[in-house]
Design a protein around this motif. Structure first.
Motif, short mmCIF file in Angstrom:
data_model
loop_
_atom_site.label_atom_id
_atom_site.label_comp_id
_atom_site.label_asym_id
_atom_site.label_seq_id
_atom_site.Cartn_x
_atom_site.Cartn_y
_atom_site.Cartn_z
N HIS A 26 1.03 -1.16 0.08
CA HIS A 26 -0.07 0.11 0.01
C HIS A 26 0.87 1.36 -0.02
O HIS A 26 1.99 1.35 0.61
N ASP B 217 5.85 1.10 7.43
CA ASP B 217 4.53 0.57 7.13
C ASP B 217 4.34 1.52 6.02
O ASP B 217 3.53 2.53 6.26
N MET B 218 4.20 1.20 4.90
CA MET B 218 5.18 0.17 4.24
C MET B 218 5.89 0.45 2.92
O MET B 218 5.99 -0.22 1.97
N GLU C 18 -5.12 1.22 2.02
CA GLU C 18 -4.92 0.32 2.95
C GLU C 18 -5.35 0.55 4.21
O GLU C 18 -5.83 -0.17 4.94
N GLU C 19 -4.83 1.82 4.66
CA GLU C 19 -4.95 2.19 6.27
C GLU C 19 -6.27 2.70 6.66
O GLU C 19 -6.54 2.64 7.76
N GLU D 75 3.72 -6.35 3.70
CA GLU D 75 3.63 -5.43 4.88
C GLU D 75 4.90 -5.81 5.89
O GLU D 75 5.13 -7.00 5.98
#
Ligand code: ZN
Length: 383
Positions: free
Chosen positions: A80, A110-111, A143-144, A166
């Motif tokens: 992501h 991350d990431m 993604e978060e 990840e």
């Protein structure tokens, strides 16, 4: 086409310097536009076929493909592009700093580290000419927050297996929990505070539910456990109710979150909650409720014998000189979406610290190891 051997540390430094805060998490966040542009140009210059998916303006995901000659397996490498907030970061979050074998900056761990390793490994392997199978880099938005990036990619692309980079401290991650959100509305009856004969206090009734919810949590903790993930859990997360001091509250709304393990699903969780609530209906006078389901995300569990798991583990053992540890995570990831789409996958990424924290860094030697392991895995899987 550029045929150099790209340095993942250099790529990571460039990625850290690009603001890609998820605007779903932080109002006004930069989004993935600039970072997708950078990655797209970089991969285009190295002969990748670059697709930009952008159903939501300003929130692009990239799919970059190195086409194979045919007859080989297709491998997806997923990461992501978005990060959490820059606020509260200790120092300049967009200024990559290298010291003590670490690279610091928001997203290093991350990431963006995982993205840099994917780009370097895929470019290195395919610079020598195509493999038999396609190599797909899916560099996704969001993604978060809501994971619509990987969902958008899966509408048009698939593969025979995937690796999600990840951060995992170079350990093979084969499972994680899922979650289900529910709203429980406890229904009372509004009345003037001086008229208990007319009012039903929804907040007091909600108290019965909260006690029952805690008991449900204790029962879950004593139930059958997944070997790596333990048992499912439940907790209340938001509560709202009442209007003013002199009125019986007509409503109290409680949002709850149930974290699930493999073999638990949304229907089961709904039945479990309905059971708890119906028992209160029959035991607590004037107890009335409405239950509605919110977001549900499945748990994830890989087959340890899947070809991609064996291929990556073998390459990790070669590069690290020891078999990598196997682990599971409590939190949810995009792996569940790939798995549900029928793509066997696992999580494997850099060593470091500080996801969502005030200082974030990736270990530079782990970044090189990850790049080497991915390169070997791509070559082995797609040849
Ligand atoms: Zn992440």
């Amino acid at each position: 086409m550029l045929a150099e051997n790209p340095d993942p540390v250099r790529i990571l430094a460039d990625l850290i310097a690009i603001d890609s805060v998820n605007p779903g998490l932080v109002a006004g966040g930069a989004g993935e536009n600039a970072i997708a542009q950078f990655c797209g140009r970089w991969l285009d210059a190295r002969g990748f076929e670059v697709h930009r998916l952008e159903k939501r303006p300003g929130r692009p995901s990239l799919v970059a493909i190195a086409r194979g000659t045919g007859g080989g397996r297709r491998l997806m490498l997923n990461g992501h592009l978005d990060t959490v907030s820059l606020a509260g970061y200790d120092g300049d979050p967009l200024d990559p700093q290298i010291r003590d074998g670490k690279i610091f900056g928001r997203g290093a761990y991350d990431m963006k580290g995982g993205i840099a390793a994917i780009m370097a490994a895929a470019a290195r392997v395919t610079a020598a000419g195509p493999l038999r199978g396609d190599v797909l880099l899916t560099l996704v938005a969001d993604e978060e927050y809501g994971s619509f990036g990987t969902e958008e990619v899966l509408e048009s692309f698939t593969a025979d297996a995937a690796v999600i980079t990840e951060p995992s401290n170079l350990e093979v991650t084969l499972a994680h929990k899922g979650f289900a959100w529910f709203d429980v509305e406890i229904i009372g009856r509004a009345a003037h505070g001086s008229r208990p004969d007319l009012g039903v206090d929804a907040i007091a009734k909600a108290g019965h539910f909260l006690v029952a919810l805690e008991e449900l949590g204790l029962r879950l903790a004593q139930g059958p456990a997944h070997p790596m993930l333990g048992t499912g859990t439940v907790h209340a997360s938001v509560i709202q109710g009442g209007e003013e001091p002199s009125t019986y509250p007509a409503r109290c709304r409680i949002t709850i979150e149930r974290r699930t393990v493999p073999d638990e699903n949304a229907d089961q969780v709904r039945n479990e909650l309905t059971g708890v609530l119906d028992r209160l209906v029959s035991t607590v006078p004037n107890f009335s409720y409405r239950l509605s389901a919110g977001l549900y995300r499945e748990p994830f569990e890989a087959d340890p014998q899947a070809a991609i798991v064996r291929a990556l583990t073998r390459n990790a053992e070669t590069v690290l000189g020891r078999p990598p540890a196997v682990r599971a995570e409590p939190f949810w990831t995009d792996a569940a979406l790939l798995h549900r789409a029928g793509i066997p996958c696992l999580l494997f990424g850099v060593d470091g610290e500080g996801a969502h924290a005030a200082t974030e860094w990736a270990d530079i030697s782990s970044l090189h190891h990850l790049t080497d392991i991915l390169a070997g895995t791509i070559t082995g899987f797609c040849s």
